[in-house]
Design an enzyme around this catalytic site. Sequence first.
Site, PDB file in Angstrom:
ATOM      1  N   GLU A   1      37.744  33.981  34.779  1.00 19.53           N
ATOM      2  CA  GLU A   1      38.485  35.221  35.049  1.00 19.53           C
ATOM      3  C   GLU A   1      38.829  35.962  33.756  1.00 19.53           C
ATOM      4  O   GLU A   1      39.847  36.642  33.676  1.00 19.53           O
ATOM      5  CB  GLU A   1      39.763  34.932  35.854  1.00 19.53           C
ATOM      6  CG  GLU A   1      39.540  34.324  37.206  1.00 19.53           C
ATOM      7  CD  GLU A   1      38.906  35.275  38.189  1.00 19.53           C
ATOM      8  OE1 GLU A   1      39.464  36.352  38.426  1.00 19.53           O
ATOM      9  OE2 GLU A   1      37.835  34.933  38.723  1.00 19.53           O
TER      10      GLU A   1
ATOM     11  N   SER B   1      32.031  38.094  28.852  1.00 21.04           N
ATOM     12  CA  SER B   1      33.175  38.912  28.487  1.00 21.04           C
ATOM     13  C   SER B   1      32.806  40.397  28.461  1.00 21.04           C
ATOM     14  O   SER B   1      33.629  41.252  28.790  1.00 21.04           O
ATOM     15  CB  SER B   1      33.705  38.490  27.112  1.00 21.04           C
ATOM     16  OG  SER B   1      34.180  37.152  27.152  1.00 21.04           O
TER      17      SER B   1
END
Length: 382
Positions: free
Chosen positions: A365, A133
């Site tokens: 994603e 992240s």
Amino acid sequence: MRDLFDLTAEQRQVRDLVRALARERVAPLAAQVDETETYPTDQLTSLGEQGLMGLYIPEAYGGAGLGALAFCLAVEEIAWACASTAVIYLVQYTGGFPIVTAGSEAQKRRYLPRLAAGEITAAFSLSEPGAGSDAGALTTTAVRRGDRYLLNGTKMWVTNGSHAGVITLFATVDRGKGHRGVTAFLVEPTFPGFALGKLERKLGIRGSPTVALHLSDCEVPVENRLGDEGEGFRIALRVLDGSRPAVGAQAVGIAQAALDAAVAYAKERQQFGQPIAAFQGIQFMLADMAMQTHGARLMVHHAAALLDRGAPRTAFESSMAKCFAGDAAMRVTTDAVQIFGGYGYTREYPVERFMRDAKITQIYEGTNQIQRVVIARELVRA
């Protein structure tokens, strides 16, 4: 029920072509692909033969140049048939679109026609063992030595990394600069110092290979740098804004497959002398599943349409589409398993596979928690 957006005639033609192809050539092999963890070569070849691998690539480089919405329509139909094939297909966009937007003319001519023809596939490599992240915390380094860069480090979670002909890979030229040091490179698996790492054994999308990459003084020619030094983070964010609706489309396709299976089963499964579809408890579950699926589809189409119109900022809509669709797919597939009862928990029926495949759409994603960070940030900024 599924024409929920004002599609052009060309977009409908694409959707109908992919739907027919996916149901005839992809869906019959989906269970085998999952069970044996087999790369869907024949399915991808069929898509390439119909010119579908280059929907997003400009016509000047052998593609169709049809834009994000047409691509999302194709992803949904393929995901309805086989989520593994769909994720490989959509990674073509994630790995190839940076070349469209940031590539030199020489790079475009070298890679885009082969991607459009399906001769090679692309991959996208941003994550690392300590940078998921927090994409700006890359430790893979790129040091220029004359006409080459030497790349050193380990990349993780590279979808299609073991089969790609070109990998859009991100490394830093200066760790001290944080995300301002991140730089993008077009790496080929034949470059000296490139090595494949562990092949992951996954819960779902088991026919799509996910691998680690090891770079040990990997020699990348300067002409394979994508954009200037320090532009990689901006390139990655732009690509993710474009690819997140496609991940949402994958989630919608999985959810639609689960809804279709649940409705069909509920109409034929008999209990207490009547189909279980006659019971209000089941009807309400199906209604909720339909609302979640259709709502997710609308959000995906809206985000993709904004991309096609060249909207200056789409992070808000793209993140909402990906997040909502991923959460919806997880709820819908879980409810489908419940409607099938004990049979749903077995591999005799496909809904357990749908549930396993749906989970990844909440993770890759950018996790759905990160999507909420993006959404909230955009709200506050507005």
